[in-house]
Design a protein around this motif. Structure first.
Motif, PDB file in Angstrom:
ATOM      1  N   GLU A  55       0.824  -1.212   0.000  1.00 51.08           N
ATOM      2  CA  GLU A  55       0.000   0.000   0.000  1.00 51.08           C
ATOM      3  C   GLU A  55       0.859   1.263   0.000  1.00 51.08           C
ATOM      4  O   GLU A  55       0.577   2.215  -0.720  1.00 51.08           O
ATOM      5  CB  GLU A  55      -0.941   0.001   1.206  1.00 51.08           C
ATOM      6  N   VAL A  87       2.395   1.693  -3.516  1.00 46.10           N
ATOM      7  CA  VAL A  87       1.403   2.175  -4.484  1.00 46.10           C
ATOM      8  C   VAL A  87       1.117   3.654  -4.250  1.00 46.10           C
ATOM      9  O   VAL A  87       1.025   4.442  -5.186  1.00 46.10           O
ATOM     10  CB  VAL A  87       0.111   1.330  -4.406  1.00 46.10           C
ATOM     11  N   ASP A  88       0.994   4.067  -2.972  1.00 51.48           N
ATOM     12  CA  ASP A  88       0.764   5.481  -2.663  1.00 51.48           C
ATOM     13  C   ASP A  88       1.924   6.351  -3.153  1.00 51.48           C
ATOM     14  O   ASP A  88       1.715   7.447  -3.674  1.00 51.48           O
ATOM     15  CB  ASP A  88       0.567   5.692  -1.157  1.00 51.48           C
ATOM     16  N   GLN A  89       3.155   5.881  -2.988  1.00 53.34           N
ATOM     17  CA  GLN A  89       4.317   6.637  -3.445  1.00 53.34           C
ATOM     18  C   GLN A  89       4.326   6.771  -4.962  1.00 53.34           C
ATOM     19  O   GLN A  89       4.706   7.813  -5.497  1.00 53.34           O
ATOM     20  CB  GLN A  89       5.610   5.981  -2.965  1.00 53.34           C
ATOM     21  N   ARG A 146       1.660   6.860  -6.858  1.00 52.54           N
ATOM     22  CA  ARG A 146       0.594   7.791  -7.228  1.00 52.54           C
ATOM     23  C   ARG A 146       1.044   9.236  -7.063  1.00 52.54           C
ATOM     24  O   ARG A 146       0.643  10.099  -7.823  1.00 52.54           O
ATOM     25  CB  ARG A 146      -0.631   7.543  -6.350  1.00 52.54           C
ATOM     26  N   VAL A 147       1.870   9.509  -6.074  1.00 50.29           N
ATOM     27  CA  VAL A 147       2.327  10.865  -5.793  1.00 50.29           C
ATOM     28  C   VAL A 147       3.233  11.384  -6.908  1.00 50.29           C
ATOM     29  O   VAL A 147       3.217  12.565  -7.226  1.00 50.29           O
ATOM     30  CB  VAL A 147       3.067  10.916  -4.433  1.00 50.29           C
ATOM     31  N   PRO A 149       3.677  11.430 -10.566  1.00 50.69           N
ATOM     32  CA  PRO A 149       3.171  11.107 -11.900  1.00 50.69           C
ATOM     33  C   PRO A 149       4.289  11.122 -12.942  1.00 50.69           C
ATOM     34  O   PRO A 149       5.285  11.821 -12.774  1.00 50.69           O
ATOM     35  CB  PRO A 149       2.162  12.228 -12.180  1.00 50.69           C
TER      36      PRO A 149
END
Length: 157
Positions: A42, A45-47, A49-50, A52
């Motif tokens: 998780e 994945v969050d990293q 998304r940050v 682009p």
């Protein structure tokens, strides 16, 4: 050969043809005290998304070394690099040969005399205020004058 001896060393069934004695092989294979840490999926994945992915059509941001105007570098079809002025201009107002289009992969393509679209890009070299005024095209001259005014104001600060 971690143990420092080649006695009993043999090729092992792993990639890169590892050669090890039985003792070294057992220590390398059975290492319960060196369990790899579990990855926090998780968080990963969050990293992602940050951050682009950059759009190649934007080019590589840069500043002109002569006038310090912000522009972007783009590679041409022939492997050269062009410093493109930001923004798009009406193709009909830009002289043939000075019209550029940026492809989806970020490559700058000279349109020559073609007029396939309503807008095109221009090189910063054609309107750099540190260079001579362009003599081919009233829009290029107007852009150069605007850049010259901004450049002069920056220099006087």
């Amino acid at each position: 050969m971690v143990c420092g001896t080649s006695e009993g060393a043999q090729e092992r069934p792993v990639p890169l043809r590892t050669v090890a004695c039985d003792r070294c092989w057992d220590e390398a294979v059975n290492f319960p005290d060196r369990e790899p840490e579990k990855i926090d999926i998780e968080l990963t994945v969050d990293q992602l998304r940050v951050a682009p992915a950059a759009d190649p059509r934007e080019g590589t941001p840069s500043v002109c070394k002569y006038c310090e105007t912000e522009c972007s570098w783009h590679r041409t079809l022939h492997g050269r690099w062009l410093l493109l002025e930001p923004g798009a201009y009406p193709t009909s107002k830009i002289p043939p040969g000075k019209r550029w289009r940026v492809a989806g992969d970020g490559t700058a393509v000279n349109l020559g005399g073609a007029n396939p679209t309503d807008e095109c890009r221009i090189t910063h070299f054609d309107v750099c205020p540190a260079k001579r005024a362009p003599e081919d095209g009233t829009l290029l001259l107007a852009i150069w004058r605007g850049n010259r005014r901004d450049w002069t104001a920056r220099q006087n600060q």
